[in-house]
Design a protein around this motif. Structure first.
Motif, PDB file in Angstrom:
ATOM      1  N   GLN A 187     -28.257 -27.200  78.550  1.00  0.00           N
ATOM      2  CA  GLN A 187     -29.548 -27.161  79.231  1.00  0.00           C
ATOM      3  C   GLN A 187     -30.562 -26.372  78.414  1.00  0.00           C
ATOM      4  N   LEU A 188     -30.159 -25.234  77.889  1.00  0.00           N
ATOM      5  CA  LEU A 188     -31.086 -24.372  77.150  1.00  0.00           C
ATOM      6  C   LEU A 188     -31.528 -24.999  75.824  1.00  0.00           C
ATOM      7  N   THR A 189     -30.612 -25.703  75.153  1.00  0.00           N
ATOM      8  CA  THR A 189     -30.955 -26.272  73.840  1.00  0.00           C
ATOM      9  C   THR A 189     -31.869 -27.492  73.940  1.00  0.00           C
ATOM     10  N   THR A 190     -32.153 -27.948  75.163  1.00  0.00           N
ATOM     11  CA  THR A 190     -33.144 -29.027  75.308  1.00  0.00           C
ATOM     12  C   THR A 190     -34.540 -28.518  74.944  1.00  0.00           C
ATOM     13  N   LEU A 191     -34.689 -27.203  74.902  1.00  0.00           N
ATOM     14  CA  LEU A 191     -35.977 -26.601  74.541  1.00  0.00           C
ATOM     15  C   LEU A 191     -36.198 -26.613  73.030  1.00  0.00           C
ATOM     16  N   ILE A 192     -35.125 -26.878  72.275  1.00  0.00           N
ATOM     17  CA  ILE A 192     -35.236 -26.930  70.816  1.00  0.00           C
ATOM     18  C   ILE A 192     -35.631 -28.352  70.398  1.00  0.00           C
ATOM     19  N   PRO A 193     -36.667 -28.504  69.566  1.00  0.00           N
ATOM     20  CA  PRO A 193     -37.074 -29.850  69.127  1.00  0.00           C
ATOM     21  C   PRO A 193     -35.921 -30.585  68.453  1.00  0.00           C
ATOM     22  N   GLY A 194     -35.720 -31.838  68.827  1.00  0.00           N
ATOM     23  CA  GLY A 194     -34.627 -32.612  68.266  1.00  0.00           C
ATOM     24  C   GLY A 194     -34.990 -33.280  66.951  1.00  0.00           C
ATOM     25  N   ALA A 195     -33.978 -33.567  66.157  1.00  0.00           N
ATOM     26  CA  ALA A 195     -34.182 -34.252  64.878  1.00  0.00           C
ATOM     27  C   ALA A 195     -34.184 -35.758  65.121  1.00  0.00           C
ATOM     28  N   HIS A 196     -35.215 -36.429  64.689  1.00  0.00           N
ATOM     29  CA  HIS A 196     -35.345 -37.877  64.904  1.00  0.00           C
ATOM     30  C   HIS A 196     -35.492 -38.597  63.564  1.00  0.00           C
ATOM     31  N   GLY A 197     -35.057 -39.854  63.555  1.00  0.00           N
ATOM     32  CA  GLY A 197     -35.405 -40.740  62.451  1.00  0.00           C
ATOM     33  C   GLY A 197     -34.393 -40.884  61.337  1.00  0.00           C
ATOM     34  N   ASP A 198     -33.606 -39.873  61.064  1.00  0.00           N
ATOM     35  CA  ASP A 198     -32.659 -39.946  59.950  1.00  0.00           C
ATOM     36  C   ASP A 198     -31.239 -39.864  60.489  1.00  0.00           C
ATOM     37  N   MET A 199     -30.564 -41.014  60.531  1.00  0.00           N
ATOM     38  CA  MET A 199     -29.215 -41.088  61.095  1.00  0.00           C
ATOM     39  C   MET A 199     -28.222 -40.241  60.303  1.00  0.00           C
ATOM     40  N   ILE A 200     -28.314 -40.279  58.982  1.00  0.00           N
ATOM     41  CA  ILE A 200     -27.371 -39.528  58.146  1.00  0.00           C
ATOM     42  C   ILE A 200     -27.526 -38.032  58.402  1.00  0.00           C
ATOM     43  N   LEU A 201     -28.767 -37.563  58.496  1.00  0.00           N
ATOM     44  CA  LEU A 201     -29.025 -36.154  58.803  1.00  0.00           C
ATOM     45  C   LEU A 201     -28.411 -35.795  60.150  1.00  0.00           C
ATOM     46  N   SER A 202     -28.593 -36.672  61.134  1.00  0.00           N
ATOM     47  CA  SER A 202     -28.063 -36.424  62.473  1.00  0.00           C
ATOM     48  C   SER A 202     -26.542 -36.368  62.459  1.00  0.00           C
ATOM     49  N   VAL A 203     -25.924 -37.320  61.749  1.00  0.00           N
ATOM     50  CA  VAL A 203     -24.462 -37.388  61.683  1.00  0.00           C
ATOM     51  C   VAL A 203     -23.886 -36.140  61.008  1.00  0.00           C
ATOM     52  N   VAL A 204     -24.419 -35.800  59.839  1.00  0.00           N
ATOM     53  CA  VAL A 204     -23.872 -34.677  59.056  1.00  0.00           C
ATOM     54  C   VAL A 204     -24.121 -33.346  59.754  1.00  0.00           C
ATOM     55  N   CYS A 205     -25.385 -33.063  60.092  1.00  0.00           N
ATOM     56  CA  CYS A 205     -25.713 -31.773  60.704  1.00  0.00           C
ATOM     57  C   CYS A 205     -25.115 -31.652  62.106  1.00  0.00           C
ATOM     58  N   GLY A 206     -25.201 -32.738  62.877  1.00  0.00           N
ATOM     59  CA  GLY A 206     -24.628 -32.714  64.226  1.00  0.00           C
ATOM     60  C   GLY A 206     -23.122 -32.572  64.194  1.00  0.00           C
ATOM     61  N   GLY A 207     -22.482 -33.303  63.279  1.00  0.00           N
ATOM     62  CA  GLY A 207     -21.028 -33.223  63.156  1.00  0.00           C
ATOM     63  C   GLY A 207     -20.562 -31.849  62.718  1.00  0.00           C
ATOM     64  N   ILE A 208     -21.288 -31.252  61.758  1.00  0.00           N
ATOM     65  CA  ILE A 208     -20.920 -29.921  61.268  1.00  0.00           C
ATOM     66  C   ILE A 208     -21.088 -28.870  62.368  1.00  0.00           C
ATOM     67  N   ALA A 209     -22.243 -28.894  63.036  1.00  0.00           N
ATOM     68  CA  ALA A 209     -22.500 -27.903  64.096  1.00  0.00           C
ATOM     69  C   ALA A 209     -21.469 -28.013  65.218  1.00  0.00           C
ATOM     70  N   ALA A 210     -21.221 -29.250  65.667  1.00  0.00           N
ATOM     71  CA  ALA A 210     -20.252 -29.449  66.740  1.00  0.00           C
ATOM     72  C   ALA A 210     -18.836 -29.105  66.281  1.00  0.00           C
ATOM     73  N   GLY A 211     -18.513 -29.433  65.031  1.00  0.00           N
ATOM     74  CA  GLY A 211     -17.187 -29.127  64.491  1.00  0.00           C
ATOM     75  C   GLY A 211     -16.932 -27.636  64.408  1.00  0.00           C
ATOM     76  N   VAL A 212     -17.941 -26.895  63.934  1.00  0.00           N
ATOM     77  CA  VAL A 212     -17.815 -25.429  63.873  1.00  0.00           C
ATOM     78  C   VAL A 212     -17.589 -24.881  65.279  1.00  0.00           C
ATOM     79  N   GLY A 213     -18.379 -25.390  66.233  1.00  0.00           N
ATOM     80  CA  GLY A 213     -18.253 -24.924  67.612  1.00  0.00           C
ATOM     81  C   GLY A 213     -16.895 -25.213  68.213  1.00  0.00           C
ATOM     82  N   LEU A 214     -16.431 -26.445  68.057  1.00  0.00           N
ATOM     83  CA  LEU A 214     -15.122 -26.816  68.600  1.00  0.00           C
ATOM     84  C   LEU A 214     -14.012 -26.012  67.944  1.00  0.00           C
TER      85      LEU A 214
END
Length: 284
Positions: free
Chosen positions: A94-121
């Motif tokens: 809920q809180l991170t919805t306040l952070i602007p999301g990254a749009h437009g670049d699928m590779i950026l989303s996959v790599v950065c999103g995967g890394i962030a979620a992987g570190v967290g998990l």
């Protein structure tokens, strides 16, 4: 007692920090591109896109249902950590919805999103916690299908959820990129889990096993296990030495072996995780 409290405090801190990282990976990088990591996050992405239901609400409600179903199957020690993980992730989603999301670049989303979620998990699992989702569903299904591994069950669930998201959006490219993100997250989580636990298993076959044993014990400060073995070709009985060390110590041990017996036969393999004296605590 004080050490136990310190240990528990660190574990809960890791669960909370890990949950935040997962939320950032989802809300900042993956969800803006309609991507997910499978499981509840995939359904949450669909509900958000079509019904406007926040990801935090979907995560909390569905995980609450799964937790109630799996309550008796989850070890007592894991119950509190699982609750903390679920609530933390829902709050941060809920809180991170306040952070602007990254749009437009699928590779950026996959790599950065995967890394962030992987570190967290990785942090959450390393602390003995869980963020719910596929993990809890896997525990429930395992009860009725004990012959199937939990890992296989979770993999199938995640793939099915990603497929549902792809069909819902009518875009199979999303399924491909979501699978990539899931792959990146899994690899990163594995790396986090293996930090400090990696080791080398060194098998040594030599006619000078006693000398080598003494040299390793005294010069390398590592234990050696003697294993009775039989040569397949010669049929002779012999001793095989097993020494487990850190990757940094392995070259010194090998050099010690070669200094005593240049004809020694040595096998070196990776040990994914080692528990016991000199390595990871059995209670960790």
């Amino acid at each position: 007692m004080r050490q136990n409290w310190k240990k528990h405090l660190i574990e809960y801190a890791l669960i909370i920090i890990g949950s935040f990282c997962v939320a950032v990976g989802l809300n900042v990088f993956l969800v803006p591109s309609d991507l997910s990591l499978g499981g509840i996050s995939a359904l949450g992405t669909v509900f958000l896109h079509f019904f406007g239901i926040p990801l935090s609400v979907t995560n909390l409600v569905l995980n609450a249902i799964l937790f109630l179903l799996a309550f008796k199957l989850v070890g007592k020690a894991s119950v509190v950590k699982t609750v903390v993980g679920i609530l933390s992730l829902s709050l941060f989603l809920q809180l991170t919805t306040l952070i602007p999301g990254a749009h437009g670049d699928m590779i950026l989303s996959v790599v950065c999103g995967g890394i962030a979620a992987g570190v967290g998990l990785g942090l959450v699992i390393r602390a003995g916690g869980s963020t719910g989702g596929s993990d809890l569903a896997g525990v429930i299904i395992k009860k009725f299908a004990p012959h199937i591994s939990v890992g296989a069950i979770i993999f199938v669930i995640d793939c099915v959820m990603i497929a549902i998201a792809a069909v819902s959006f009518g875009n199979y490219v999303i399924a491909f990129y979501s699978a990539m993100a899931m792959f990146v997250a899994t690899k990163v989580a594995d790396a986090i889990l293996n930090i400090g636990d990696a080791a080398k298993s060194i098998y040594i076959m030599s006619e000078k096993s006693d000398e080598i044993t003494d040299a390793i014990l005294e010069g390398c400060d590592r234990g050696v296990t003697k294993i009775y073995s039989k040569g397949g070709y010669s049929g002779n009985d012999r001793l095989m030495l097993l020494c487990v060390s850190s990757p940094k110590e392995a070259p010194k041990i090998i050099k010690t072996v070669k200094a005593i017996d240049k004809s020694a036969f040595v096998i070196i393999s990776d040990a994914r995780e080692v528990l016991g004296e000199g390595f990871k605590d059995m209670e960790a």
